[in-house]
Design a protein around this motif. Structure first.
Motif, short mmCIF file in Angstrom:
data_model
loop_
_atom_site.label_atom_id
_atom_site.label_comp_id
_atom_site.label_asym_id
_atom_site.label_seq_id
_atom_site.Cartn_x
_atom_site.Cartn_y
_atom_site.Cartn_z
N LEU A 1 0.84 -1.20 0.00
CA LEU A 1 0.00 0.00 0.00
C LEU A 1 0.87 1.25 0.00
CD1 LEU A 1 -2.47 -1.32 2.71
CD2 LEU A 1 -2.90 -1.16 0.25
N GLU B 1 8.82 9.23 -3.05
CA GLU B 1 9.59 10.00 -2.06
C GLU B 1 11.08 9.68 -2.19
OE1 GLU B 1 7.44 10.06 1.71
OE2 GLU B 1 5.84 11.20 0.73
N ASN C 1 17.04 10.01 -4.69
CA ASN C 1 18.39 9.88 -4.14
C ASN C 1 19.47 9.96 -5.21
OD1 ASN C 1 19.14 6.99 -4.93
ND2 ASN C 1 17.11 6.74 -4.00
N ALA D 1 -3.58 5.37 1.32
CA ALA D 1 -2.86 5.56 2.59
C ALA D 1 -3.37 4.58 3.64
CB ALA D 1 -3.07 6.98 3.08
N GLY E 1 7.64 2.98 5.93
CA GLY E 1 7.04 4.27 5.60
C GLY E 1 8.01 5.42 5.48
N TRP F 1 7.61 8.92 7.25
CA TRP F 1 6.30 8.94 7.91
C TRP F 1 6.17 7.88 9.00
CZ3 TRP F 1 3.03 12.81 6.39
CH2 TRP F 1 3.34 13.46 5.19
N ILE G 1 15.23 13.05 3.93
CA ILE G 1 15.93 11.82 4.35
C ILE G 1 15.53 11.50 5.78
CG2 ILE G 1 18.19 10.86 4.90
CD1 ILE G 1 19.40 12.41 2.66
N GLY H 1 19.72 7.89 4.89
CA GLY H 1 20.42 8.33 3.68
C GLY H 1 21.19 7.23 2.97
C1 FAD Z 1 18.73 13.44 -1.81
C2 FAD Z 1 18.90 12.03 -1.33
C3 FAD Z 1 20.07 11.35 -1.67
C4 FAD Z 1 20.24 10.02 -1.28
N1 FAD Z 1 21.29 9.30 -1.77
C5 FAD Z 1 21.37 7.97 -1.54
C6 FAD Z 1 22.34 7.17 -2.20
O1 FAD Z 1 23.10 7.65 -3.04
N2 FAD Z 1 22.40 5.85 -1.88
C7 FAD Z 1 21.55 5.28 -0.99
O2 FAD Z 1 21.68 4.08 -0.72
N3 FAD Z 1 20.57 6.01 -0.40
C8 FAD Z 1 20.46 7.32 -0.67
N4 FAD Z 1 19.46 8.06 -0.10
C9 FAD Z 1 18.57 7.43 0.85
C10 FAD Z 1 17.55 6.54 0.19
O3 FAD Z 1 16.91 7.20 -0.88
C11 FAD Z 1 16.54 6.11 1.24
O4 FAD Z 1 17.21 5.61 2.38
C12 FAD Z 1 15.61 5.03 0.73
O5 FAD Z 1 15.06 5.40 -0.51
C13 FAD Z 1 14.53 4.78 1.76
O6 FAD Z 1 13.61 3.88 1.23
P1 FAD Z 1 12.28 3.60 2.01
O7 FAD Z 1 11.54 2.60 1.22
O8 FAD Z 1 12.62 3.29 3.43
O9 FAD Z 1 11.53 5.00 2.09
P2 FAD Z 1 10.86 5.92 0.97
O10 FAD Z 1 11.49 5.80 -0.35
O11 FAD Z 1 10.79 7.27 1.55
O12 FAD Z 1 9.41 5.29 0.84
C14 FAD Z 1 8.48 5.31 1.88
C15 FAD Z 1 7.11 5.31 1.23
O13 FAD Z 1 6.12 5.05 2.21
C16 FAD Z 1 4.95 5.75 1.86
N5 FAD Z 1 4.11 5.86 3.05
C17 FAD Z 1 4.45 6.42 4.23
N6 FAD Z 1 3.43 6.30 5.11
C18 FAD Z 1 2.43 5.65 4.49
C19 FAD Z 1 1.13 5.26 4.87
N7 FAD Z 1 0.65 5.52 6.10
N8 FAD Z 1 0.37 4.61 3.96
C20 FAD Z 1 0.85 4.33 2.70
N9 FAD Z 1 2.07 4.71 2.29
C21 FAD Z 1 2.87 5.36 3.17
C22 FAD Z 1 5.50 7.09 1.36
O14 FAD Z 1 4.57 7.75 0.53
C23 FAD Z 1 6.76 6.66 0.61
O15 FAD Z 1 6.54 6.49 -0.76
C24 FAD Z 1 19.26 9.40 -0.46
C25 FAD Z 1 18.10 10.08 -0.11
C26 FAD Z 1 17.90 11.39 -0.56
C27 FAD Z 1 16.63 12.10 -0.23
#
Ligand code: FAD
Length: 446
Positions: A49, A57, A62, A186, A216, A219, A373, A400
């Motif tokens: 979901l 996001e 990244n 959501a 998430g 979030w 991040i 990050g």
């Molecule tokens: C500018 C930048 C540079 C970076 N560079 C690197 C890099 O070079 N190498 C590296 O390894 N990492 C890098 N990172 C970090 C990396 O992008 C993140 O650590 C990683 O993408 C996190 O993945 P995630 O799935 O945990 O979170 P996210 O990609 O943030 O996904 C979380 C998702 O959950 C959804 N969500 C939240 N709450 C709910 C809810 N209640 N219901 C439904 N959906 C929900 C959100 O909408 C979101 O889409 C960077 C990050 C940034 C911002």
């Protein structure tokens, strides 16, 4: 290339909401996509979901580095597994922009080489091919650079990929293997009966499931706090700029004390300020301040503080923290966290990159964006079953580094959800470290 994933992007995954599922994964970033896919690979029928769009996001915003270099020691074996999974994914899915190009951490001064040497010695057991380059070796390695560095830490085996292409492509492949994905959906609250999680309540209705994962990103703490679990997670704004296509002056991803770069598949470079983030101060920042103090002391100038987050951000002052399941939640009020990039930094990046590689002449920026991040006080994530909420597994706070390591943490999360041995020592990532009196140990800040 305009950063393609916004709330204007078409919805690609719009499956009907089932009444129940073998597993529910909250959040369609790299962690959620890979967790759900791993569950499908063992024959389960998971539902993923996403409140906005897949990878809307951090996972599309990244830099695209997939590095073992400079990692926390507890992450290295997981990262090596992730790199191997990335190669398998590229063979299966293709078009991810995966390339082995190496990582370079530049040392502005001789003294900085000592920190690199220290990490290298600690990393010996993991048999990475990381090594130090002195100034001359570095100049030979990237002859186009106007090199003013004392040397570098170099890992030739590190990879890169194109985030905004790769994660949506992985989601499509996951659907082919049996994952149900619902975007624009959501999760408002966890469904809890008798103290245990029995499913989720979404904006479209309820799904029963005794296996729920929270991935998430920024979030996660907001949702957890609604259910009485408090984690010290904050989010910082990070700006990225994309140049027009340029001659290849360096193929490795690199960073010094001013900027970071990565060559993209389209021939441009993604640039970012190094060691610079912006924190919008809100209630969570006050709550978590003491925990973040050691990070602050180690790098006092790395964070700029802004008075308040834009409306609707997870830690904005006006964000509702006590919503009920039958009303709109903060998650659907902000489908995609899309912070404005820091325009002054963007201009500076172009100048600094041109100064570093003078043969390029003027460098023009064709696009810029920012992401929030999600960070933890000790710069390592939480990957654990949630003892206070049985049936919930948490994988968040990637600090990050989550894009590169995401495929392996996804696999680990899927195993935890099934009560299987995760295959790695997860002690460093346990949730209880924030409550059990442990002294938090800061991860590397090379
Ligand atoms: C500018 C930048 C540079 C970076 N560079 C690197 C890099 O070079 N190498 C590296 O390894 N990492 C890098 N990172 C970090 C990396 O992008 C993140 O650590 C990683 O993408 C996190 O993945 P995630 O799935 O945990 O979170 P996210 O990609 O943030 O996904 C979380 C998702 O959950 C959804 N969500 C939240 N709450 C709910 C809810 N209640 N219901 C439904 N959906 C929900 C959100 O909408 C979101 O889409 C960077 C990050 C940034 C911002």
């Amino acid at each position: 290339m305009a950063l393609p994933i916004t709330d204007q992007s078409p919805i690609e995954h719009d499956a009907p909401l089932p009444n129940d599922a073998d597993a529910v994964v909250i959040g369609g970033g790299i962690i959620g996509v890979m967790t759900a896919w791993e569950l499908a690979k063992v024959g389960l029928k998971p539902v993923l979901l996403e409140k906005g769009r897949i990878a809307g996001e951090q996972s599309s915003r990244n830099w695209g580095w997939i590095r073992a270099q400079g990692r926390d020691l507890a992450e290295i074996p997981i990262m090596l597994e992730a790199q191997s999974i990335w190669r398998d994914l590229d063979a299966r899915v293709g078009g991810l922009g995966l390339a082995q190009t190496g990582t370079l951490f530049m040392a502005p001064k001789d003294g900085d080489m000592a920190g690199f040497q220290e990490w290298l010695e600690l990393a010996v057991p993991y048999q990475l091919n990381s090594r130090l380059l002195n100034a001359r070796e570095l100049a030979d390695h990237i002859p186009h650079a106007n090199a003013r560095w004392a040397g570098a830490l170099y890992t030739p085996n590190d990879l890169r990929a194109e985030p905004w292409v790769a994660v949506p492509a992985l989601a499509r492949a996951a659907v082919e293997d049996g994952v149900t994905i619902i975007e624009n959906c959501a999760v408002r609250m966890l469904d809890i009966e008798g103290g245990a999680v029995t499913g989720v309540i979404t904006e479209k209705g309820r799904i029963k499931s005794e296996r729920v994962a929270l991935a998430g990103g920024s979030w996660s703490s907001l949702l957890l706090r609604r259910h009485g679990v408090s984690i010290p997670q904050l989010s910082v704004r990070a700006t990225v700029a994309a140049t027009d296509a340029l001659p290849e002056v360096v193929s490795d991803s690199g960073v010094d004390d001013r900027l970071a770069w990565r060559r993209r598949a389209d021939g441009g470079y993604s640039l970012a300020p190094s060691g610079f983030h912006e924190l919008f101060v809100g209630p969570d920042a006050f709550r978590a301040a003491m925990g973040f103090l050691p990070q602050l002391i180690k790098d006092p100038l790395g964070t700029r503080y802004l008075l308040a987050a834009p409306k609707g951000f997870p830690d904005a002052w006006g964000t509702n923290r006590r919503w009920s399941a039958d009303k709109q939640s903060p998650f659907e009020k902000m489908r995609i966290l899309n912070p404005k990039p820091n325009a002054r930094k963007v201009e500076k990046l172009a100048r600094e990159f041109a100064g570093t590689f003078p043969s390029l002449g003027a460098v023009t920026i064709k696009d810029a964006w920012a992401g929030m991040i999600d960070v933890m006080p000790d710069v390592v994530p939480v990957v654990d079953a949630c003892a206070a909420l049985p049936n919930l597994t948490i994988c968040t706070g990637m600090c990050g580094h989550g894009f590169g390591i995401g495929p392996a943490f996804g696999r680990i999360t899927a195993k935890l959800m099934q009560g299987k041995e995760p295959g790695h020592d997860l002690n460093r990532f346990r949730l209880s470290r924030f409550f059990d009196g442990s002294t938090l140990e800061l991860g590397p800040n090379l």
